[in-house]
Motif scaffolding. Structure first.
Motif, PDB file in Angstrom:
ATOM      1  N   TYR A 161       0.838  -1.197   0.000  1.00 21.89           N
ATOM      2  CA  TYR A 161       0.000   0.000   0.000  1.00 21.89           C
ATOM      3  C   TYR A 161       0.879   1.257   0.000  1.00 21.89           C
ATOM      4  CZ  TYR A 161      -3.449   3.463   1.361  1.00 21.89           C
ATOM      5  OH  TYR A 161      -4.238   4.581   1.399  1.00 21.89           O
ATOM      6  N   ILE A 162       1.874   1.286   0.862  1.00 20.18           N
ATOM      7  CA  ILE A 162       2.772   2.443   0.942  1.00 20.18           C
ATOM      8  C   ILE A 162       3.533   2.618  -0.369  1.00 20.18           C
ATOM      9  CG2 ILE A 162       4.850   3.365   2.079  1.00 20.18           C
ATOM     10  CD1 ILE A 162       2.273   3.670   3.748  1.00 20.18           C
ATOM     11  N   ASP A 163       4.015   1.528  -0.950  1.00 15.84           N
ATOM     12  CA  ASP A 163       4.717   1.608  -2.235  1.00 15.84           C
ATOM     13  C   ASP A 163       3.802   2.185  -3.310  1.00 15.84           C
ATOM     14  OD1 ASP A 163       6.987   0.516  -1.059  1.00 15.84           O
ATOM     15  OD2 ASP A 163       6.662  -1.499  -1.887  1.00 15.84           O
ATOM     16  N   ALA A 164       2.541   1.759  -3.329  1.00 15.14           N
ATOM     17  CA  ALA A 164       1.588   2.281  -4.310  1.00 15.14           C
ATOM     18  C   ALA A 164       1.342   3.771  -4.087  1.00 15.14           C
ATOM     19  CB  ALA A 164       0.273   1.499  -4.240  1.00 15.14           C
ATOM     20  N   PHE A 165       1.226   4.179  -2.827  1.00 19.52           N
ATOM     21  CA  PHE A 165       1.062   5.603  -2.518  1.00 19.52           C
ATOM     22  C   PHE A 165       2.255   6.398  -3.035  1.00 19.52           C
ATOM     23  CE2 PHE A 165       2.123   9.164   0.273  1.00 19.52           C
ATOM     24  CZ  PHE A 165       1.000   9.961   0.084  1.00 19.52           C
ATOM     25  N   ASN A 166       3.453   5.876  -2.803  1.00 17.81           N
ATOM     26  CA  ASN A 166       4.666   6.602  -3.176  1.00 17.81           C
ATOM     27  C   ASN A 166       4.809   6.823  -4.680  1.00 17.81           C
ATOM     28  OD1 ASN A 166       5.498   7.068  -0.557  1.00 17.81           O
ATOM     29  ND2 ASN A 166       6.726   5.211  -0.459  1.00 17.81           N
ATOM     30  N   VAL A 167       4.175   5.972  -5.486  1.00 15.14           N
ATOM     31  CA  VAL A 167       4.224   6.168  -6.938  1.00 15.14           C
ATOM     32  C   VAL A 167       2.916   6.746  -7.479  1.00 15.14           C
ATOM     33  CG1 VAL A 167       6.011   4.421  -7.295  1.00 15.14           C
ATOM     34  CG2 VAL A 167       3.593   3.768  -7.494  1.00 15.14           C
ATOM     35  N   GLY A 168       1.973   7.076  -6.583  1.00  9.32           N
ATOM     36  CA  GLY A 168       0.727   7.698  -6.994  1.00  9.32           C
ATOM     37  C   GLY A 168      -0.221   6.758  -7.719  1.00  9.32           C
ATOM     38  N   ASP A 169      -0.212   5.478  -7.354  1.00  8.65           N
ATOM     39  CA  ASP A 169      -1.043   4.475  -8.028  1.00  8.65           C
ATOM     40  C   ASP A 169      -2.300   4.186  -7.194  1.00  8.65           C
ATOM     41  OD1 ASP A 169      -2.186   2.268  -9.273  1.00  8.65           O
ATOM     42  OD2 ASP A 169      -0.247   1.295  -9.650  1.00  8.65           O
ATOM     43  N   ALA A 170      -3.355   4.948  -7.437  1.00  8.40           N
ATOM     44  CA  ALA A 170      -4.599   4.811  -6.668  1.00  8.40           C
ATOM     45  C   ALA A 170      -5.228   3.437  -6.851  1.00  8.40           C
ATOM     46  CB  ALA A 170      -5.584   5.909  -7.064  1.00  8.40           C
TER      47      ALA A 170
END
Length: 141
Positions: A19-28
């Motif tokens: 989840y954090i990795d997805a947030f960091n790349v802006g992948d909703a």
């Protein structure tokens, strides 16, 4: 300490990291894929509470809108060594110290001493975040 084997706790922690990795790349979409339906988010940003089947996407939409309004961008969250990863049956509780960096009107800001707390549910063969709360730390320019 986990009430089930470390493997279950490790799998729950891995979902939080995804989840954090997805947030960091802006992948909703990837963030939403880590979430249980319905989900809940409690955050320091108004309106502070997001609930329902689209909580993750709704929260992220509001983050981007607030960022645009305030002149904030380039968000990045790092979670440190997990403090708690407790698993009981199909429920997990994961708490990690966190640091967030971002730019505010072009100046780098670091928010350290934050806490990212999650409750997860086992869905099929994978863990999903049912709720998370961000406990703000101290911000420094």
């Amino acid at each position: 300490m986990s009430t089930q084997p470390t493997q279950a706790a490790d799998a729950a922690v891995a979902t939080v990291k995804r989840y954090i990795d997805a947030f960091n790349v802006g992948d909703a979409e990837a963030m939403a894929a880590c979430f249980a339906v319905p989900g809940t988010i409690l955050d320091g940003m108004a309106p502070h509470l997001w609930q329902g089947p689209t909580a993750a996407k709704d929260w992220y939409r509001d983050v981007l809108a607030e960022g645009e309004h305030a002149g904030a961008s380039d968000y990045h969250v790092t979670i440190a060594l997990t403090l708690h990863a407790d698993v009981t049956g199909d429920a997990a509780y994961v708490v990690s110290p966190a640091t967030m960096t971002f730019k505010l009107k072009g100046k780098q800001v670091t928010q350290s001493g934050a806490t990212f707390t999650t409750a997860l549910r086992k869905v099929a063969d994978d863990w999903r975040i049912a709720a998370w709360a961000w406990g703000k730390g101290q911000s420094a320019l």
